[in-house]
Each structure stands twice: as structure tokens, then as C-alpha cells.
Design a protein around this motif. Structure first.
Motif, mmCIF file in Angstrom:
data_model
loop_
_atom_site.group_PDB
_atom_site.id
_atom_site.type_symbol
_atom_site.label_atom_id
_atom_site.label_comp_id
_atom_site.label_asym_id
_atom_site.label_seq_id
_atom_site.Cartn_x
_atom_site.Cartn_y
_atom_site.Cartn_z
ATOM 1 N N TRP A 100 0.825 -1.212 0.000
ATOM 2 C CA TRP A 100 0.000 0.000 0.000
ATOM 3 C C TRP A 100 0.856 1.257 0.000
ATOM 4 C CZ3 TRP A 100 -4.496 -0.521 -1.873
ATOM 5 C CH2 TRP A 100 -5.182 -1.733 -1.709
ATOM 6 N N LEU A 101 1.987 1.222 0.693
ATOM 7 C CA LEU A 101 2.891 2.383 0.690
ATOM 8 C C LEU A 101 3.428 2.640 -0.715
ATOM 9 C CD1 LEU A 101 5.009 2.044 3.969
ATOM 10 C CD2 LEU A 101 3.580 3.970 3.267
ATOM 11 N N VAL A 102 3.887 1.586 -1.366
ATOM 12 C CA VAL A 102 4.423 1.737 -2.725
ATOM 13 C C VAL A 102 3.313 2.198 -3.667
ATOM 14 C CG1 VAL A 102 5.393 0.488 -4.706
ATOM 15 C CG2 VAL A 102 6.310 0.090 -2.417
ATOM 16 N N GLY A 103 2.111 1.608 -3.517
ATOM 17 C CA GLY A 103 0.973 1.997 -4.356
ATOM 18 C C GLY A 103 0.622 3.464 -4.168
ATOM 19 N N GLY A 104 0.628 3.925 -2.911
ATOM 20 C CA GLY A 104 0.337 5.327 -2.617
ATOM 21 C C GLY A 104 1.389 6.252 -3.208
ATOM 22 N N TRP A 105 2.645 5.821 -3.092
ATOM 23 C CA TRP A 105 3.735 6.622 -3.642
ATOM 24 C C TRP A 105 3.592 6.715 -5.167
ATOM 25 C CZ3 TRP A 105 7.768 5.868 -7.057
ATOM 26 C CH2 TRP A 105 8.743 6.875 -7.072
ATOM 27 N N LEU A 106 3.301 5.586 -5.818
ATOM 28 C CA LEU A 106 3.115 5.578 -7.275
ATOM 29 C C LEU A 106 1.982 6.517 -7.671
ATOM 30 C CD1 LEU A 106 3.456 1.738 -7.947
ATOM 31 C CD2 LEU A 106 4.981 3.514 -8.823
ATOM 32 N N TRP A 107 0.860 6.407 -6.951
ATOM 33 C CA TRP A 107 -0.315 7.229 -7.248
ATOM 34 C C TRP A 107 0.024 8.713 -7.113
ATOM 35 C CZ3 TRP A 107 -3.299 10.434 -4.059
ATOM 36 C CH2 TRP A 107 -4.495 10.881 -4.642
ATOM 37 N N SER A 108 0.769 9.053 -6.030
ATOM 38 C CA SER A 108 1.124 10.467 -5.799
ATOM 39 C C SER A 108 2.062 11.000 -6.884
ATOM 40 C CB SER A 108 1.769 10.621 -4.420
ATOM 41 O OG SER A 108 3.093 10.129 -4.439
#
Ligand SMILES: [Zn+2]
Length: 124
Positions: A100-108
Motif C-alpha cells: 500500500w505504501l508503494v501503491g500510494g507513492w506511485l499514485w502520488s
């Protein structure tokens, strides 16, 4: 060595087993295949149909448990989900927060949080 993979993934597997039990109690099917519990239909089928996992709504791996919408989704998604099972053996309970952290970073950063995710195995 495999034993430690099961032990390390156990906290997440317990969550998966709870959902597999709910699937079984609500008319779904549960079986063991290749060292993994597979469950589909019933409550789990309805949960996955409901869109709580958007594109991955066909199936999801939680530790050594693969939950699928139905048997067809299970067959289609097994190879993909088994790759996630191997990730659980490596990352244990840290896989989901890391995911989820990596996904959030990608999204941002304007990337797609699923399609561009390094934890997502390439399509087969
Ligand atoms: Zn995936």
C-alpha cells in the motif's frame, strides 16, 4: 525452509483462513492445492464482486490462502496469485503495508497504483 515461509506469512494467512471459513459457511467451496488453501464463492464471491478490490476483483491472495470470486476466476488467477503467495513468504506481515505504501507513492507520482506496481507480476 518452506516451513519458515508458512510461519512468516501466518498472520496474514489467519485472516485469509477466516474469510475462507466464511466462504464455506455461506455456500462457497474450499480446497487445498499446491500447499495453498483456495476458496471461492459464497460470501467471498459476493465480497469480490462488490468491487472492494477494483481491477483485482477476480481473486486475491492473503498469505497462503487464495480467495476467488468463482471457480473460473480461480483458474484464471491462480498463477498470478501464487506469485503473491511467494511474496508473502518473503515479506510476511509486511507485504500488505509495503504494497500500500508503494501503491500510494506511485499514485502520488502520477503512476497507476496497480498497473505500475512492482509487486504485481507481469500478466501471463
Ligand atoms: Zn496481483
Amino acid at each position: 525452509m518452506r516451513f519458515f515461509g508458512y510461519l512468516w506469512a501466518l498472520p496474514v494467512t489467519v485472516v485469509g483462513l477466516t474469510l475462507a471459513l466464511l466462504a464455506f459457511l455461506t455456500g462457497g467451496s474450499v480446497r487445498v492445492r499446491g500447499g495453498v488453501v483456495e476458496a471461492y464463492g459464497g460470501f467471498v464471491g459476493r465480497l469480490l464482486k462488490g468491487g472492494w478490490v477494483r481491477r483485482g476483483g477476480a481473486a486475491v491472495a492473503l498469505g497462503h490462502v487464495i480467495l476467488a470470486r468463482d471457480s473460473e476466476c480461480l483458474e484464471r488467477s491462480r498463477t498470478h496469485e501464487m506469485a503473491h503467495v511467494r511474496q508473502y513468504e518473503r515479506w510476511g506481515p509486511f507485504l500488505l503495508p509495503a504494497y500500500w505504501l508503494v501503491g500510494g507513492w506511485l499514485w502520488s507520482r502520477g503512476y497507476h497504483p496497480y498497473l505500475d506496481h512492482p509487486f504485481e507480476p507481469p500478466p501471463v
